[in-house]
Motif scaffolding. Structure first.
Motif, PDB file in Angstrom:
ATOM      1  N   GLY A 169       0.832  -1.200   0.000  1.00  0.00           N
ATOM      2  CA  GLY A 169       0.000   0.000   0.000  1.00  0.00           C
ATOM      3  C   GLY A 169       0.862   1.243   0.000  1.00  0.00           C
ATOM      4  N   LYS A 170       0.300   2.295   0.510  1.00  0.00           N
ATOM      5  CA  LYS A 170       0.950   3.594   0.533  1.00  0.00           C
ATOM      6  C   LYS A 170       1.967   3.679   1.678  1.00  0.00           C
ATOM      7  CE  LYS A 170      -0.230   8.425   1.291  1.00  0.00           C
ATOM      8  NZ  LYS A 170      -1.309   9.330   1.662  1.00  0.00           N
ATOM      9  N   ALA A 171       3.203   4.045   1.346  1.00  0.00           N
ATOM     10  CA  ALA A 171       4.220   4.308   2.364  1.00  0.00           C
ATOM     11  C   ALA A 171       3.858   5.615   3.062  1.00  0.00           C
ATOM     12  CB  ALA A 171       5.596   4.403   1.720  1.00  0.00           C
ATOM     13  N   GLN A 172       3.999   5.631   4.398  1.00  0.00           N
ATOM     14  CA  GLN A 172       3.613   6.825   5.148  1.00  0.00           C
ATOM     15  C   GLN A 172       4.652   7.149   6.212  1.00  0.00           C
ATOM     16  OE1 GLN A 172      -0.655   7.167   6.120  1.00  0.00           O
ATOM     17  NE2 GLN A 172      -0.788   5.031   5.443  1.00  0.00           N
ATOM     18  N   PHE A 173       4.826   8.410   6.468  1.00  0.00           N
ATOM     19  CA  PHE A 173       5.669   8.909   7.549  1.00  0.00           C
ATOM     20  C   PHE A 173       4.734   9.647   8.491  1.00  0.00           C
ATOM     21  CE2 PHE A 173       8.669  11.633   9.724  1.00  0.00           C
ATOM     22  CZ  PHE A 173       9.799  10.839   9.844  1.00  0.00           C
ATOM     23  N   LEU A 174       4.250   8.946   9.536  1.00  0.00           N
ATOM     24  CA  LEU A 174       3.239   9.495  10.427  1.00  0.00           C
ATOM     25  C   LEU A 174       3.804   9.725  11.820  1.00  0.00           C
ATOM     26  CD1 LEU A 174       0.290   7.205   9.367  1.00  0.00           C
ATOM     27  CD2 LEU A 174       0.420   9.668   9.044  1.00  0.00           C
ATOM     28  N   LEU A 175       3.657  10.942  12.310  1.00  0.00           N
ATOM     29  CA  LEU A 175       4.066  11.250  13.671  1.00  0.00           C
ATOM     30  C   LEU A 175       3.144  10.530  14.644  1.00  0.00           C
ATOM     31  CD1 LEU A 175       4.679  15.090  13.339  1.00  0.00           C
ATOM     32  CD2 LEU A 175       6.364  13.249  13.206  1.00  0.00           C
ATOM     33  N   LEU A 176       3.684  10.125  15.768  1.00  0.00           N
ATOM     34  CA  LEU A 176       2.885   9.414  16.769  1.00  0.00           C
ATOM     35  C   LEU A 176       1.665  10.229  17.177  1.00  0.00           C
ATOM     36  CD1 LEU A 176       2.355   7.117  18.734  1.00  0.00           C
ATOM     37  CD2 LEU A 176       4.008   8.161  20.308  1.00  0.00           C
ATOM     38  N   GLN A 177       1.812  11.523  17.376  1.00  0.00           N
ATOM     39  CA  GLN A 177       0.675  12.329  17.815  1.00  0.00           C
ATOM     40  C   GLN A 177      -0.404  12.462  16.734  1.00  0.00           C
ATOM     41  OE1 GLN A 177       3.837  13.583  17.791  1.00  0.00           O
ATOM     42  NE2 GLN A 177       3.881  15.606  16.877  1.00  0.00           N
ATOM     43  N   ASP A 178      -0.077  12.136  15.476  1.00  0.00           N
ATOM     44  CA  ASP A 178      -1.061  12.193  14.386  1.00  0.00           C
ATOM     45  C   ASP A 178      -1.686  10.834  14.084  1.00  0.00           C
ATOM     46  OD1 ASP A 178      -0.475  14.886  14.103  1.00  0.00           O
ATOM     47  OD2 ASP A 178       1.014  14.537  12.528  1.00  0.00           O
ATOM     48  N   TRP A 179      -1.204   9.775  14.721  1.00  0.00           N
ATOM     49  CA  TRP A 179      -1.683   8.421  14.433  1.00  0.00           C
ATOM     50  C   TRP A 179      -3.119   8.223  14.925  1.00  0.00           C
ATOM     51  CZ3 TRP A 179      -0.493   4.340  11.608  1.00  0.00           C
ATOM     52  CH2 TRP A 179      -1.138   3.145  11.877  1.00  0.00           C
ATOM     53  N   ARG A 180      -3.911   7.559  14.115  1.00  0.00           N
ATOM     54  CA  ARG A 180      -5.249   7.103  14.488  1.00  0.00           C
ATOM     55  C   ARG A 180      -5.324   5.638  14.110  1.00  0.00           C
ATOM     56  NH1 ARG A 180      -4.349  10.849  16.690  1.00  0.00           N
ATOM     57  NH2 ARG A 180      -5.198  12.909  16.577  1.00  0.00           N
ATOM     58  N   ASP A 181      -5.924   4.817  14.946  1.00  0.00           N
ATOM     59  CA  ASP A 181      -5.964   3.374  14.707  1.00  0.00           C
ATOM     60  C   ASP A 181      -6.619   3.015  13.386  1.00  0.00           C
ATOM     61  OD1 ASP A 181      -4.657   2.993  17.087  1.00  0.00           O
ATOM     62  OD2 ASP A 181      -6.486   2.561  18.210  1.00  0.00           O
ATOM     63  N   ASP A 182      -7.576   3.814  12.940  1.00  0.00           N
ATOM     64  CA  ASP A 182      -8.237   3.500  11.667  1.00  0.00           C
ATOM     65  C   ASP A 182      -7.292   3.625  10.474  1.00  0.00           C
ATOM     66  OD1 ASP A 182      -8.190   6.287  11.936  1.00  0.00           O
ATOM     67  OD2 ASP A 182     -10.121   6.577  10.969  1.00  0.00           O
ATOM     68  N   ILE A 183      -6.171   4.327  10.613  1.00  0.00           N
ATOM     69  CA  ILE A 183      -5.171   4.410   9.540  1.00  0.00           C
ATOM     70  C   ILE A 183      -4.587   3.026   9.287  1.00  0.00           C
ATOM     71  CG2 ILE A 183      -2.911   5.346   8.881  1.00  0.00           C
ATOM     72  CD1 ILE A 183      -3.640   7.851  10.580  1.00  0.00           C
ATOM     73  N   GLY A 184      -4.163   2.349  10.342  1.00  0.00           N
ATOM     74  CA  GLY A 184      -3.599   1.010  10.211  1.00  0.00           C
ATOM     75  C   GLY A 184      -4.647  -0.005   9.791  1.00  0.00           C
ATOM     76  N   ARG A 185      -5.833   0.080  10.361  1.00  0.00           N
ATOM     77  CA  ARG A 185      -6.904  -0.863  10.021  1.00  0.00           C
ATOM     78  C   ARG A 185      -7.291  -0.730   8.549  1.00  0.00           C
ATOM     79  NH1 ARG A 185      -9.497  -3.530  13.755  1.00  0.00           N
ATOM     80  NH2 ARG A 185     -11.465  -3.465  12.620  1.00  0.00           N
ATOM     81  N   ALA A 186      -7.375   0.483   8.050  1.00  0.00           N
ATOM     82  CA  ALA A 186      -7.734   0.701   6.638  1.00  0.00           C
ATOM     83  C   ALA A 186      -6.631   0.165   5.726  1.00  0.00           C
ATOM     84  CB  ALA A 186      -7.990   2.168   6.377  1.00  0.00           C
ATOM     85  N   ALA A 187      -5.369   0.431   6.056  1.00  0.00           N
ATOM     86  CA  ALA A 187      -4.258  -0.048   5.230  1.00  0.00           C
ATOM     87  C   ALA A 187      -4.241  -1.572   5.163  1.00  0.00           C
ATOM     88  CB  ALA A 187      -2.931   0.466   5.786  1.00  0.00           C
ATOM     89  N   CYS A 188      -4.665  -2.222   6.254  1.00  0.00           N
ATOM     90  CA  CYS A 188      -4.689  -3.684   6.313  1.00  0.00           C
ATOM     91  C   CYS A 188      -5.976  -4.287   5.736  1.00  0.00           C
ATOM     92  CB  CYS A 188      -4.541  -4.138   7.759  1.00  0.00           C
ATOM     93  SG  CYS A 188      -2.907  -3.857   8.450  1.00  0.00           S
ATOM     94  N   GLY A 189      -6.943  -3.435   5.406  1.00  0.00           N
ATOM     95  CA  GLY A 189      -8.217  -3.943   4.903  1.00  0.00           C
ATOM     96  C   GLY A 189      -9.047  -4.621   5.980  1.00  0.00           C
ATOM     97  N   LEU A 190      -8.860  -4.242   7.227  1.00  0.00           N
ATOM     98  CA  LEU A 190      -9.566  -4.877   8.343  1.00  0.00           C
ATOM     99  C   LEU A 190     -10.976  -4.346   8.544  1.00  0.00           C
ATOM    100  CD1 LEU A 190      -6.677  -5.085  10.928  1.00  0.00           C
ATOM    101  CD2 LEU A 190      -7.596  -6.932   9.520  1.00  0.00           C
ATOM    102  N   ASP A 191     -11.295  -3.221   7.961  1.00  0.00           N
ATOM    103  CA  ASP A 191     -12.636  -2.666   8.131  1.00  0.00           C
ATOM    104  C   ASP A 191     -13.580  -3.090   7.029  1.00  0.00           C
ATOM    105  OD1 ASP A 191     -12.002  -1.408  10.508  1.00  0.00           O
ATOM    106  OD2 ASP A 191     -11.239   0.362   9.497  1.00  0.00           O
ATOM    107  N   ASN A 192     -13.132  -3.980   6.165  1.00  0.00           N
ATOM    108  CA  ASN A 192     -13.970  -4.431   5.043  1.00  0.00           C
ATOM    109  C   ASN A 192     -14.876  -5.558   5.470  1.00  0.00           C
ATOM    110  OD1 ASN A 192     -12.560  -2.605   3.503  1.00  0.00           O
ATOM    111  ND2 ASN A 192     -11.104  -4.122   2.765  1.00  0.00           N
TER     112      ASN A 192
END
Length: 192
Positions: A169-192
């Protein structure tokens, strides 16, 4: 533990924290020490309760050592950002230092309801800030053995493995304070 780390846990000022300026040790849920910025001295990361039962989540606070001053300085404060609690077994946040200078933050529900899950973020110090380098997630249903999910994602490259299949998927450089769990879940296709 170094004396100045222990002193920090007794009382330290936390700019940006939602509670009072005091940070008593009884608010600490988890902690780990390691050399986050690779300068040869031990740093500290703490997960702490908000201090008051106001509906907020726990916070994560990362400190970098100033050995010449014999103290730690706050490098990152992210109150209301870590799910979990100490009153329910199996929902305690966990921290662990890694040999490479990164650390993991794990949240989980190992005890309540039929939906059980565990999530870990690998956090690294890059470009003078803390970023999410990895996301690992697994879940299962205690009543349905076929209802499980798993994912291991390298956030920096966008490559991972979900439900036993590799993906890119998309490579990302995300600061810890900007992280939201749905970012990882969406990248993994877990919300489908």
């Amino acid at each position: 533990m170094k004396p100045w780390i222990a002193a920090l846990l007794v009382s330290a000022a936390l700019p940006g924290a939602s509670a009072a300026a005091e940070f008593p040790a009884e608010r600490v849920i988890a902690m780990a020490s390691g050399d986050w910025n690779k300068d040869g001295t031990q740093d500290l990361v703490v997960v702490a309760t908000p201090g008051e039962d106001n509906g907020e989540d726990n916070g994560i606070y990362v400190y970098l050592a100033k050995p010449e001053e014999n103290r730690l300085t706050l490098a990152l404060a992210a109150p209301n950002s870590v799910w979990g609690n100490l009153t329910m077994y199996g929902q305690e946040p966990e921290l662990a230092a890694l040999a490479n200078g990164s650390f993991t933050l794990t949240t989980k529900n190992d005890s309540v309801g039929r939906d059980r899950w565990r999530q870990s973020l690998t956090i690294a110090y890059r470009n003078f800030d803390f970023i999410v380098a990895g996301f690992t997630y697994s879940s299962y249903d205690t009543l349905d053995p076929n209802a499980s999910s798993e994912c291991d994602l390298n956030v920096l490259t966008g490559k991972g493995k979900a439900r036993g299949q590799p993906f890119s998927g998309k490579a990302q450089f995300l600061l810890l304070q900007d992280w939201r769990d749905d970012i990882g879940r969406a990248a993994c296709g877990l919300d489908n």
